[in-house]
Every structure is written in structure tokens, then in C-alpha cells.
Write an enzyme that holds these catalytic residues in place. Structure first.
Site, PDB file in Angstrom:
ATOM      1  N   GLU A 289       0.735  -1.327   0.002  1.00 28.62           N
ATOM      2  CA  GLU A 289       0.109  -0.055   0.024  1.00 28.62           C
ATOM      3  C   GLU A 289       0.847   1.505   0.093  1.00 28.62           C
ATOM      4  O   GLU A 289       0.608   2.301   0.784  1.00 28.62           O
ATOM      5  CB  GLU A 289      -0.929  -0.112   1.340  1.00 28.62           C
ATOM      6  CG  GLU A 289      -0.154  -0.205   2.756  1.00 28.62           C
ATOM      7  CD  GLU A 289       0.181  -1.551   3.258  1.00 28.62           C
ATOM      8  OE1 GLU A 289       0.339  -2.506   2.321  1.00 28.62           O
ATOM      9  OE2 GLU A 289       0.398  -1.624   4.386  1.00 28.62           O
ATOM     10  N   HIS A 313      -8.033  -4.100  -1.155  1.00 22.70           N
ATOM     11  CA  HIS A 313      -7.319  -4.136   0.130  1.00 22.70           C
ATOM     12  C   HIS A 313      -6.219  -2.933   0.293  1.00 22.70           C
ATOM     13  O   HIS A 313      -6.098  -2.313   1.396  1.00 22.70           O
ATOM     14  CB  HIS A 313      -6.751  -5.392   0.098  1.00 22.70           C
ATOM     15  CG  HIS A 313      -5.835  -5.625   1.355  1.00 22.70           C
ATOM     16  ND1 HIS A 313      -6.653  -6.171   2.424  1.00 22.70           N
ATOM     17  CD2 HIS A 313      -4.693  -5.467   1.878  1.00 22.70           C
ATOM     18  CE1 HIS A 313      -5.353  -6.230   3.298  1.00 22.70           C
ATOM     19  NE2 HIS A 313      -4.433  -5.734   2.970  1.00 22.70           N
ATOM     20  N   GLU A 314      -5.521  -2.855  -0.879  1.00 20.56           N
ATOM     21  CA  GLU A 314      -4.499  -1.791  -0.797  1.00 20.56           C
ATOM     22  C   GLU A 314      -4.861  -0.504  -0.658  1.00 20.56           C
ATOM     23  O   GLU A 314      -4.545   0.411   0.129  1.00 20.56           O
ATOM     24  CB  GLU A 314      -3.456  -2.166  -2.131  1.00 20.56           C
ATOM     25  CG  GLU A 314      -3.103  -3.454  -2.104  1.00 20.56           C
ATOM     26  CD  GLU A 314      -2.106  -3.817  -1.139  1.00 20.56           C
ATOM     27  OE1 GLU A 314      -1.741  -3.316  -0.062  1.00 20.56           O
ATOM     28  OE2 GLU A 314      -2.254  -5.313  -0.587  1.00 20.56           O
ATOM     29  N   HIS A 317      -5.950   0.572   2.792  1.00 20.03           N
ATOM     30  CA  HIS A 317      -4.839   1.243   3.599  1.00 20.03           C
ATOM     31  C   HIS A 317      -4.676   2.385   3.566  1.00 20.03           C
ATOM     32  O   HIS A 317      -4.044   2.952   4.415  1.00 20.03           O
ATOM     33  CB  HIS A 317      -3.604   0.421   3.122  1.00 20.03           C
ATOM     34  CG  HIS A 317      -3.348  -1.148   3.713  1.00 20.03           C
ATOM     35  ND1 HIS A 317      -3.347  -1.288   5.146  1.00 20.03           N
ATOM     36  CD2 HIS A 317      -3.170  -2.145   3.525  1.00 20.03           C
ATOM     37  CE1 HIS A 317      -2.843  -2.561   5.444  1.00 20.03           C
ATOM     38  NE2 HIS A 317      -2.899  -3.200   4.264  1.00 20.03           N
ATOM     39  N   GLU A 336      -3.890  -4.411   9.567  1.00 20.20           N
ATOM     40  CA  GLU A 336      -4.277  -5.368   8.420  1.00 20.20           C
ATOM     41  C   GLU A 336      -5.897  -5.934   8.992  1.00 20.20           C
ATOM     42  O   GLU A 336      -6.493  -6.349   7.995  1.00 20.20           O
ATOM     43  CB  GLU A 336      -3.436  -6.755   8.407  1.00 20.20           C
ATOM     44  CG  GLU A 336      -1.755  -6.148   7.840  1.00 20.20           C
ATOM     45  CD  GLU A 336      -2.046  -5.814   6.293  1.00 20.20           C
ATOM     46  OE1 GLU A 336      -3.233  -5.936   5.960  1.00 20.20           O
ATOM     47  OE2 GLU A 336      -0.863  -5.190   6.077  1.00 20.20           O
ATOM     48  N   ASP A 393       8.697  -9.695  11.059  1.00 16.56           N
ATOM     49  CA  ASP A 393       8.029 -10.382   9.917  1.00 16.56           C
ATOM     50  C   ASP A 393       7.047 -11.689  10.519  1.00 16.56           C
ATOM     51  O   ASP A 393       6.234 -12.316  10.083  1.00 16.56           O
ATOM     52  CB  ASP A 393       8.607 -10.938   8.692  1.00 16.56           C
ATOM     53  CG  ASP A 393       8.709  -9.640   7.845  1.00 16.56           C
ATOM     54  OD1 ASP A 393       8.272  -8.564   8.187  1.00 16.56           O
ATOM     55  OD2 ASP A 393       9.553  -9.771   6.688  1.00 16.56           O
ATOM     56  N   TYR A 401      -4.553 -10.410  10.028  1.00 14.68           N
ATOM     57  CA  TYR A 401      -5.903 -10.167   8.894  1.00 14.68           C
ATOM     58  C   TYR A 401      -7.219 -10.720   8.981  1.00 14.68           C
ATOM     59  O   TYR A 401      -8.078  -9.971   9.054  1.00 14.68           O
ATOM     60  CB  TYR A 401      -5.011 -10.933   7.387  1.00 14.68           C
ATOM     61  CG  TYR A 401      -3.889 -10.025   7.053  1.00 14.68           C
ATOM     62  CD1 TYR A 401      -4.242  -9.306   6.046  1.00 14.68           C
ATOM     63  CD2 TYR A 401      -2.597 -10.460   7.479  1.00 14.68           C
ATOM     64  CE1 TYR A 401      -2.839  -8.785   5.206  1.00 14.68           C
ATOM     65  CE2 TYR A 401      -1.486  -9.877   6.645  1.00 14.68           C
ATOM     66  CZ  TYR A 401      -1.761  -9.098   5.880  1.00 14.68           C
ATOM     67  OH  TYR A 401      -0.495  -8.722   5.301  1.00 14.68           O
TER      68      TYR A 401
HETATM   69 ZN   LIG Z   1      -2.397  -5.249   3.908  1.00 16.11          ZN
END
Ligand SMILES: [Zn+2]
Length: 621
Positions: A289, A313-314, A317, A336, A393, A401
Site C-alpha cells: 500500500e 485491500h491496498e 490501507h 491489517e 515478520d 488479517y
Molecule cells: Zn494489507
């Protein structure tokens, strides 16, 4: 002109520009919580603005140049610390004067702190540097790794903490700054950033960018290549390689409408333009994003607009994440989970309720898979994470999500959609360009939505969701009407009855994925052949369906699909698709051999981040 002189001119040029737009927002630029993933001391020194002047060298696979930071040393510290990762520092200037500096030893995951001596009135810190060969944010593509196979290509992926591998910076989501950049690239190529962007290639190979809205370092982005632009409407458009631009333009026809739909839900889009850049196939994730310019994988170019909800989705953001940002990576679900919820609301408004029910059902399935993989008591299945001392990460799982978005769905079901929507609208307005922790969000929600109502509190049970493991008992589990038909098609197929191709011809990706995922495993070779003969799965151009089909093909040792799978693995770099395929192969001795051979052949086509994931699967490290 020498480096120092040029630097001073640059400083003078940007000073007046950044003085205006940023002053009012600087108070919100520093989070008052400890972010364990930055070695910088930006919690005490404000880094207001960045002036970047860099050159992109494809022969050396290196970015070199300088980064000048405008700072406010409000606590009169003696040292400024910046994040760097595998970076060569040539020199450092403080207010135009050469300064001694120290590059600390490397800390696992985090890189090395660059320590610069400063005074109480120091304002401009210029770092001359070159990126290293392990600069993890950068993927350098040779021409044959691109779609058109004619020119080299470079793109960055800065989230979560990789901006520090191409810009010396304060690399935490709670630290926002404005920026301007001058980027020199080989003539004939175009450069794009998460900023005001050009729409044409220029003759000089020198591009200028400006981002006057403060953003965190993980939203710093750069792409360089043979790129064309095609307009969608007055504020949206698409960038791609020339051989991809027409297909991309067709696929993204509705992006302008998506932006207006999102605005109707949760208020104005505040970033000016919204463009999408389709990257070459090696891009490791679905989309990123980057403000004003979403980076996306070409695997969503299905030819029938069936996968464009990734863009929703992006785009979402632009509110959750870019506008209101998680203060640390422990609060990742605020980015998310909200974005998945918002994405589904945009898609529902455009595609209807029976369509989005399928997405919610898949969300539940994905959450189940994630919880099974992590273990139902694992603390990594809490929404609030604890990533201290770990790779941030590690938190990039479907918990953030899917558990995050299902939590918001539960709140919506409990308080009603109208109240939920006016609450979210207010939340985005009141936290625009700020960062927020999980605890601040919960307090805000209590004050503005739940208002101490114990019946609502008990129904939602925040503790079970945010500070508890697994799937809470009250998790919404939606059974889509449209899956009833699919389930009966599965039963009928297993019973060996004739296949009803007419009904299936109108299915969406969700229905196809549900159809394949819910087949018994493994199917016999004869059953696989029967499916393939009827539905042509091996030849599908839809990457979501292809991926599930190839996983089934490995499990059933259906060799007729292997050539197509080989091609898929050679041209797709998206971790979401690579991981299940390599994981499935590793389950048998023959499969292991196949995984190792394929990985050896195609490793170089994958981004370093994807390579790290596949290394874990194949080598267990
Ligand atoms: Zn995302």
C-alpha cells in the site's frame, strides 16, 4: 560542484518547503511507546523531513547518494541514532560540516545503528552512503526476469523494517516524516515513488518527487524500469511495463469507482492521486500500500477482473495503515485487520452481499488454517503480539488479517452496522496521520462505541480476542448461500455423477477455491483427470485457482499438471502461492527431490523475502 556544496544548496531549497506543511503534525510524529524494532532514538529527537538524492546503478546493483534529515533535537541529546542495514557509510555532515560517526555492530534482524554526534541546535544531518549487496528491500531484476524481457527493473519492499537497507532512517511505524527526492536512473527508464509521480519517461533520467504528507519509513518506495502510464479517470491510473499496460488497464477499470465507494463509507481519500503499479512477476506479496502508488503483483491480472479485490485491500490501507498507523509491529492487526474489514465493505458495496459472504467464509477458513499451523495456544495467535527480540515478520500471519477482521465483524454484528460505521468514520477522522497502539484503540472504542455497556462488553469479550489465543467461541462463522450449490456439486462429483458445467460457468474465484479445497484429499488419478477434463484447471489463468489445483496435483501425484506448475513456479514470486506448493512437495521423498530441483532452477526469480520463506520450508532454516 563538490558533495558538500551541493548538499548545502539542497538544504536551503527544502527548508522553506518542509517548514510549512509539517509543523502542525510533528507532535503526532513520535509515538510514546517503545518500538523494539528500531535502533534509532527518534522517540527523543524528531526527524521532520527527509531530502533524498540518490542514483540507481543497475550494473553494480547499488543505490548511492545522500539522505539529509531535518531534525528537532528538543531534548538536547548528544547523539542521533539512525537505522541502517548492510550499508556503507561514506561520510556524514552536521549542518554542512564533516562529522565523525560510528556504525555500531550488527544486531540480529535490526541491522546497525549509525551514531552521529550532534549539538542542541543541530538541524541538518546528511549521510552519504551506498547500499550493500544484502539490501533486503531491493530486488534487482535482469531483463529476462521482467514481463517484457527488454530492460532491467528495480523495486523496493520496505515493510516491515527494510527501508533501513536503502535509506539511513528512523525505521519505525510510529515515526512519520515528509520527504522530497531526486532520483537519477539510466536514461529511457522511468522512476516512481510513494509520492507525486511522473506520467512520462523524461530524457534526462532524473526525476523529482515530493511527499508533503508525513509517512513512516515502511511506506518509502521506489520502482525503476521500462514503465508506461494509462489513465483510468482524473485521479486514478495504472503503471506497468509496455507489454502489460493494456491488460492492466482493462483489469483495473473499476479502480476509480472503488475510491469513491471507499469514500462513501469512511470519509475522504486524503492523498491526492491513487495509482496502481503492476510489477514484474517476482514481487513477493500480493500488494503493497505505498501511498499514492499501490505496488501489486501481476498474478491478479486474470483477464476477467476476477481478482481485483486485492486492489480494494491496498486502497483501504489509505485509511487503515497509511492514515491511522499501528504504533509498533506488535499492533499490526490495527493495520491489517481493519484493512481486511474495510476491503470487504468496499467489495460488498460493489459486488453485493451474497458475494462478500463467501469472502467472510474464506476468512474463517484461513483463520482456522493459521491457528492450526501456529498451535491453538500459541501467543502468536493473540491479536496483540509480542515480537520483542524477534523478526517482526513473524507477526505477518493471518491472525492479524483474519482474526482482526472477524473481530471487527463481531463488533459490527453486536452494535449494528450504522453505529459501527459512524464510529469508524470518526475514528479515521480523529486519528488521521497519527499512530495508535492496541490499548489506545480499545480505550477509544470503549469511550466512543461501547460506552461501558456491559451487555455489549460481554457479547464481544475483547480479552478473548486481543489477549487470548486461538479462535474465540463467539467468532462469526458465515455460511454463504452460494456455497450450497458448490457443496452439492462436490458431493455429486464424488458420487461419480455427470458434471454440471452450466451452473459452474457463473462461479467466482471464491466458489472455485471452495470447490477444490473441499474435495477429499488425495483424489485418485482418475478423479483428477475427470476434474481437469471438465474444468481445464491445469490451463487456468486464475492464479488463486491454479495454486489450489497444483497443491492437489502434488498430493495426488497428478503428473499431467506438473509442466504447468513448473511454469507457474518459474514466473510467480508471490509467497502466498509459493509456500503451499513447496510445503506440499516436501511431504514425500519424491516431492522433496522435485522441490529442491525446482527451487534451484527458479530461486533467482524470487525476491529475497520469498527466498527466506522457501529456505525455511526446504532447508528448515
Ligand atoms: Zn494489507
Amino acid at each position: 560542484m563538490n558533495k558538500i556544496a551541493r548538499s548545502i544548496i539542497v538544504i536551503c531549497l527544502f527548508f522553506s518547503a518542509c517548514r510549512n506543511g509539517n509543523e502542525t503534525k510533528s507532535d503526532s510524529s513520535v509515538a510514546d511507546v517503545k518500538d523494539f524494532h528500531t535502533l534509532s532514538n527518534a522517540d527523543s529527537i524528531i526527524l521532520k523531513h527527509l531530502e533524498l538524492d540518490i542514483k540507481v546503478d543497475f550494473d553494480r546493483k547499488q543505490i548511492s547518494g545522500n539522505a539529509t534529515w531535518l531534525i528537532d533535537n528538543k531534548h538536547e541529546l548528544k547523539t542521533l541514532k539512525l537505522d541502517t542495514y548492510d550499508m556503507e557509510i561514506d561520510s556524514v555532515l552536521v549542518d554542512g560540516k564533516l562529522a565523525a560517526f560510528k556504525l555500531d555492530s550488527t544486531v540480529k534482524y535490526l541491522g546497525s545503528a549509525l551514531e552521529i554526534p550532534i549539538g542542541p541546535d543541530s538541524r541538518y544531518i546528511t549521510v552519504y552512503y551506498k547500499t550493500g549487496k544484502d539490501a533486503i528491500a531491493l530486488q534487482w531484476l535482469d531483463p529476462q526476469q521482467t514481463h517484457d524481457k527488454k530492460h532491467s527493473f528495480l523495486y523496493t519492499q520496505s515493510e516491515s523494517i527494510y527501508a533501513r537497507s536503502w535509506i539511513p532512517c528512523a525505521d519505525g511505524p510510529g515515526i512519520r516524516f515528509t520527504y522530497r527526492a531526486r532520483v537519477e536512473v539510466p536514461k529511457g527508464l522511468m522512476a516512481l515513488m510513494s509520492a507525486r509521480n511522473p506520467q512520462y519517461v523524461n530524457d534526462s533520467g532524473i526525476y523529482h518527487f515530493g511527499m508533503e504528507i508525513p509517512v513512516p519509513a515502511y511506506l518509502m518506495a521506489l520502482a525503476v524500469g521500462d514503465i508506461n502510464f494509462s489513465k483510468i479517470d482524473d485521479r486514478t491510473g495504472v503503471y506497468a511495463e509496455p507489454g502489460m499496460i493494456e491488460k492492466a488497464r482493462y483489469e483495473f477499470e473499476d479502480v476509480g469507482k472503488m475510491v469513491s465507494t471507499a469514500e462513501k463509507l469512511y470519509g475522504p481519500y486524503r492523498w491526492g492521486r491513487y495509482d496502481v503499479l503492476v510489477l514484474p512477476p517476482g514481487f513477493p506479496i500480493g500488494g503493497m500500500e505505498n501511498p499514492r502508488l499501490t505496488f501489486c503483483t501481476p498474478t491478479i491480472i486474470a483477464g476477467d477482473r476476477s481478482l481485483v479485490n486485492l486492489v480494494a485491500h491496498e486502497l483501504a490501507h489509505s485509511w487503515s495503515g497509511n492514515l491511522v498507523t499501528n504504533a509498533t509491529w506488535n499492533d499490526f492487526w490495527l493495520n491489517e485487520g481493519f484493512t481486511n474489514y474495510f476491503e470487504r465493505r468496499i467489495t460488498e458495496a460493489m459486488m453485493g452481499e451474497t458475494f462478500i459472504e463467501m469472502s467472510w467464509a474464506q476468512s474463517y477458513e484461513d483463520l482456522q488454517i493459521a491457528v492450526n499451523e501456529l498451535g491453538k495456544d500459541n501467543k502468536d495467535t493473540w491479536l496483540k503480539l509480542d515480537l520483542k527480540g524477534r523478526d517482526p515478520d513473524d507477526g505477518l500471519t493471518d491472525i492479524a488479517y483474519e482474526k482482526g477482521s472477524l473481530f471487527l465483524k463481531l463488533i459490527e454484528q453486536t452494535v449494528g452496522r450504522e453505529r459501527m460505521d459512524s464510529f469508524l468514520r470518526k475514528y479515521f477522522d480523529e486519528h488521521a496521520f497519527k499512530t495508535i497502539t492496541t490499548e489506545e484503540f480499545l480505550a477509544y472504542m470503549d469511550k466512543n462505541l461501547i460506552k461501558g455497556d456491559t451487555a455489549v462488553q460481554n457479547k464481544i469479550n475483547i480479552k478473548a480476542w486481543v489477549y487470548g489465543p486461538g479462535i474465540p467461541q463467539n467468532c462469526p462463522h458465515i455460511f454463504p448461500q452460494r456455497f450450497v450449490v458448490v457443496d452439492s456439486a462436490i458431493k455429486s462429483f464424488i458420487a461419480g455423477k455427470p458434471v454440471d458445467k452450466q451452473t459452474a460457468s457463473a462461479w467466482s474465484t471464491y466458489e472455485w477455491v471452495h470447490f477444490l479445497r473441499n474435495m477429499p484429499k488425495p483424489l485418485s488419478a482418475a478423479q483428477m483427470k475427470r476434474l481437469d477434463d471438465n474444468y481445464k484447471f491445469t490451463k487456468t489463468g486464475n492464479s488463486e485457482i491454479a495454486d489450489v489445483w497444483f497443491v492437489m496435483s502434488i498430493a495426488s501425484d497428478y503428473k499431467a499438471a506438473f509442466a504447468a506448475m513448473d511454469k507457474f513456479l518459474s514466473s510467480v514470486g508471490r509467497r502466498k502461492f509459493l509456500e503451499p506448493l513447496y510445503t506440499e512437495m516436501m511431504k514425500t521423498t519424491n516431492g522433496k527431490k522435485m522441490a529442491e530441483e525446482l527451487y534451484l532452477k527458479y530461486k533467482m526469480n524470487y525476491h529475497p523475502l520469498a527466498q527466506a520463506s522457501i529456505d525455511k520450508i526446504i532447508l528448515g532454516k
